[in-house]
Design a protein around this motif. Structure first.
Motif, PDB file in Angstrom:
ATOM      1  N   GLU A   1       0.828  -1.205   0.000  1.00  0.00           N
ATOM      2  CA  GLU A   1       0.000   0.000   0.000  1.00  0.00           C
ATOM      3  C   GLU A   1       0.863   1.257   0.000  1.00  0.00           C
ATOM      4  O   GLU A   1       0.649   2.177  -0.783  1.00  0.00           O
ATOM      5  CB  GLU A   1      -0.931   0.015   1.216  1.00  0.00           C
ATOM      6  CG  GLU A   1      -1.957  -1.101   1.229  1.00  0.00           C
ATOM      7  CD  GLU A   1      -1.470  -2.287   2.044  1.00  0.00           C
ATOM      8  OE1 GLU A   1      -0.233  -2.535   2.074  1.00  0.00           O
ATOM      9  OE2 GLU A   1      -2.298  -2.968   2.655  1.00  0.00           O
TER      10      GLU A   1
ATOM     11  N   PHE B   1     -10.763  -3.030  -9.557  1.00  0.00           N
ATOM     12  CA  PHE B   1      -9.626  -2.462  -8.844  1.00  0.00           C
ATOM     13  C   PHE B   1      -8.652  -3.544  -8.359  1.00  0.00           C
ATOM     14  O   PHE B   1      -8.400  -3.674  -7.152  1.00  0.00           O
ATOM     15  CB  PHE B   1     -10.111  -1.629  -7.660  1.00  0.00           C
ATOM     16  CG  PHE B   1     -11.169  -0.631  -8.001  1.00  0.00           C
ATOM     17  CD1 PHE B   1     -11.099   0.118  -9.175  1.00  0.00           C
ATOM     18  CD2 PHE B   1     -12.258  -0.425  -7.159  1.00  0.00           C
ATOM     19  CE1 PHE B   1     -12.076   1.044  -9.494  1.00  0.00           C
ATOM     20  CE2 PHE B   1     -13.240   0.507  -7.467  1.00  0.00           C
ATOM     21  CZ  PHE B   1     -13.157   1.240  -8.635  1.00  0.00           C
TER      22      PHE B   1
ATOM     23  N   LEU C   1      -5.841  -2.971  -5.622  1.00  0.00           N
ATOM     24  CA  LEU C   1      -6.083  -2.782  -4.195  1.00  0.00           C
ATOM     25  C   LEU C   1      -5.815  -4.060  -3.409  1.00  0.00           C
ATOM     26  O   LEU C   1      -6.086  -5.163  -3.883  1.00  0.00           O
ATOM     27  CB  LEU C   1      -7.524  -2.336  -3.943  1.00  0.00           C
ATOM     28  CG  LEU C   1      -7.981  -1.035  -4.593  1.00  0.00           C
ATOM     29  CD1 LEU C   1      -9.400  -0.710  -4.152  1.00  0.00           C
ATOM     30  CD2 LEU C   1      -7.036   0.109  -4.268  1.00  0.00           C
TER      31      LEU C   1
ATOM     32  N   GLU D   1      -7.500  -2.649   1.760  1.00  0.00           N
ATOM     33  CA  GLU D   1      -7.938  -1.451   1.047  1.00  0.00           C
ATOM     34  C   GLU D   1      -9.348  -1.620   0.503  1.00  0.00           C
ATOM     35  O   GLU D   1     -10.138  -0.670   0.485  1.00  0.00           O
ATOM     36  CB  GLU D   1      -6.961  -1.127  -0.086  1.00  0.00           C
ATOM     37  CG  GLU D   1      -5.629  -0.574   0.398  1.00  0.00           C
ATOM     38  CD  GLU D   1      -4.625  -0.395  -0.710  1.00  0.00           C
ATOM     39  OE1 GLU D   1      -3.704   0.422  -0.544  1.00  0.00           O
ATOM     40  OE2 GLU D   1      -4.744  -1.074  -1.752  1.00  0.00           O
ATOM     41  N   ARG D   2      -9.694  -2.838   0.084  1.00  0.00           N
ATOM     42  CA  ARG D   2     -11.063  -3.100  -0.397  1.00  0.00           C
ATOM     43  C   ARG D   2     -12.067  -2.950   0.736  1.00  0.00           C
ATOM     44  O   ARG D   2     -13.176  -2.425   0.543  1.00  0.00           O
ATOM     45  CB  ARG D   2     -11.157  -4.502  -0.992  1.00  0.00           C
ATOM     46  CG  ARG D   2     -10.376  -4.692  -2.281  1.00  0.00           C
ATOM     47  CD  ARG D   2     -10.405  -6.178  -2.705  1.00  0.00           C
ATOM     48  NE  ARG D   2      -9.487  -6.397  -3.790  1.00  0.00           N
ATOM     49  CZ  ARG D   2      -9.766  -6.155  -5.072  1.00  0.00           C
ATOM     50  NH1 ARG D   2     -10.958  -5.699  -5.396  1.00  0.00           N
ATOM     51  NH2 ARG D   2      -8.865  -6.375  -6.003  1.00  0.00           N
TER      52      ARG D   2
ATOM     53  N   TYR E   1      -4.962   4.777   4.718  1.00  0.00           N
ATOM     54  CA  TYR E   1      -5.544   3.833   3.757  1.00  0.00           C
ATOM     55  C   TYR E   1      -6.385   4.564   2.711  1.00  0.00           C
ATOM     56  O   TYR E   1      -6.296   4.280   1.502  1.00  0.00           O
ATOM     57  CB  TYR E   1      -6.406   2.796   4.473  1.00  0.00           C
ATOM     58  CG  TYR E   1      -5.651   1.585   4.964  1.00  0.00           C
ATOM     59  CD1 TYR E   1      -4.957   0.760   4.086  1.00  0.00           C
ATOM     60  CD2 TYR E   1      -5.644   1.252   6.323  1.00  0.00           C
ATOM     61  CE1 TYR E   1      -4.272  -0.353   4.540  1.00  0.00           C
ATOM     62  CE2 TYR E   1      -4.955   0.137   6.782  1.00  0.00           C
ATOM     63  CZ  TYR E   1      -4.273  -0.662   5.887  1.00  0.00           C
ATOM     64  OH  TYR E   1      -3.589  -1.768   6.337  1.00  0.00           O
TER      65      TYR E   1
ATOM     66  N   VAL F   1      -5.758   4.524  -1.284  1.00  0.00           N
ATOM     67  CA  VAL F   1      -6.763   4.048  -2.243  1.00  0.00           C
ATOM     68  C   VAL F   1      -7.088   5.133  -3.256  1.00  0.00           C
ATOM     69  O   VAL F   1      -7.163   4.874  -4.469  1.00  0.00           O
ATOM     70  CB  VAL F   1      -8.043   3.596  -1.503  1.00  0.00           C
ATOM     71  CG1 VAL F   1      -9.168   3.311  -2.499  1.00  0.00           C
ATOM     72  CG2 VAL F   1      -7.761   2.355  -0.664  1.00  0.00           C
TER      73      VAL F   1
ATOM     74  N   LYS G   1      -4.235   5.349  -5.735  1.00  0.00           N
ATOM     75  CA  LYS G   1      -4.223   4.219  -6.668  1.00  0.00           C
ATOM     76  C   LYS G   1      -5.310   4.346  -7.726  1.00  0.00           C
ATOM     77  O   LYS G   1      -5.101   3.989  -8.895  1.00  0.00           O
ATOM     78  CB  LYS G   1      -4.411   2.905  -5.906  1.00  0.00           C
ATOM     79  CG  LYS G   1      -3.182   2.429  -5.147  1.00  0.00           C
ATOM     80  CD  LYS G   1      -3.440   1.057  -4.529  1.00  0.00           C
ATOM     81  CE  LYS G   1      -2.203   0.528  -3.822  1.00  0.00           C
ATOM     82  NZ  LYS G   1      -2.411  -0.829  -3.266  1.00  0.00           N
TER      83      LYS G   1
END
Length: 238
Positions: A107, A167, A170, A174-175, A204, A208, A211
């Protein structure tokens, strides 16, 4: 300003370092910040022009000194090195950001690179690796430390295998965070659900958003819901 400035003294020193790579050190741990600055001052072709301990101070110092390279920690107390990098590159796009951190997770790595950092080293790196990375980043190259590079290859391979899901870049955590963001929950609420600190949740969410290329939380919610996240979504608080 909450920053410690380090300046060469004397005209002879200034002249000798006129062509040196100008570096700003950002780290909230004073012992490490002072130590790495002292180390860099011993390197040929490198000049430390300042240091900062917080996100806001880092941005202010970079704008004031216009360094070639910013040596950036990711955990800045109440601030984030990823957010500091984003703010710095928004104001000074040509600045080379070299992350130097204890955080070796996927991450942190990919949030940093997606934000625009050109290098990523762990604090276990040798002085020679740090010196090489500073010169590479100053020259516009992308440099990852050995262990970090292996993680990057592993991550990209996994993302390719998971390409059919929304995604794939991730991580599982993160999901989970994105699902709760899509439901309209704020960071303290997410922290309670996942038994994390609000600061960790903020990091986080920032990772996210970086990303997925979302400029703010509202756009992140839209992206997530369009991809099927959110379930019985609540309306975000105004």
């Amino acid at each position: 300003m909450n920053a410690d400035r380090i300046r060469p003294t004397g005209s002879a020193v200034a002249g000798d370092r006129a062509a040196a790579i100008r570096v700003v050190v950002v780290d909230d741990h004073p012992v490490f910040r002072i130590g790495i600055a002292a180390l860099l001052e011993t390197l040929d072709g490198v000049s430390v022009v300042g240091s900062a301990a917080s996100e806001d101070a880092a941005v202010e110092l970079v704008l004031a000194t216009a360094p070639d390279v910013v040596l950036m920690d990711l955990d800045l107390g109440d601030g984030s090195g990823v957010d500091a990098t984003r703010r710095i590159l928004r104001e000074r796009p040509g600045t080379g950001v070299l992350v130097l951190t204890m955080l070796g997770d996927d991450e942190s790595l990919f949030a940093s690179v997606r934000t625009g950092a050109r290098g990523y080293l762990l604090k276990t790196a040798s002085p020679q690796e740090v010196e090489r990375a500073i010169h590479a980043v100053a020259a516009g190259e992308l440099l990852l430390g050995g262990e970090v590079a292996r993680r990057a290859v592993s991550f990209l391979s996994g993302a390719k295998r998971a390409g059919g899901s929304p995604f794939p870049e991730l991580t599982e955590r993160e999901r989970e965070v994105l699902e709760l963001v899509a439901q309209g929950r704020d960071n303290p609420a997410i922290a309670r659900v996942l038994v994390l600190t609000s600061k960790t949740v903020r990091n986080y969410v920032s990772a996210v958003a970086t990303k997925l290329g979302a400029a703010d939380r509202g756009k992140l919610i839209v992206l997530a819901r369009e991809a099927g996240y959110g379930g019985a979504a609540e309306q975000p608080a105004p």
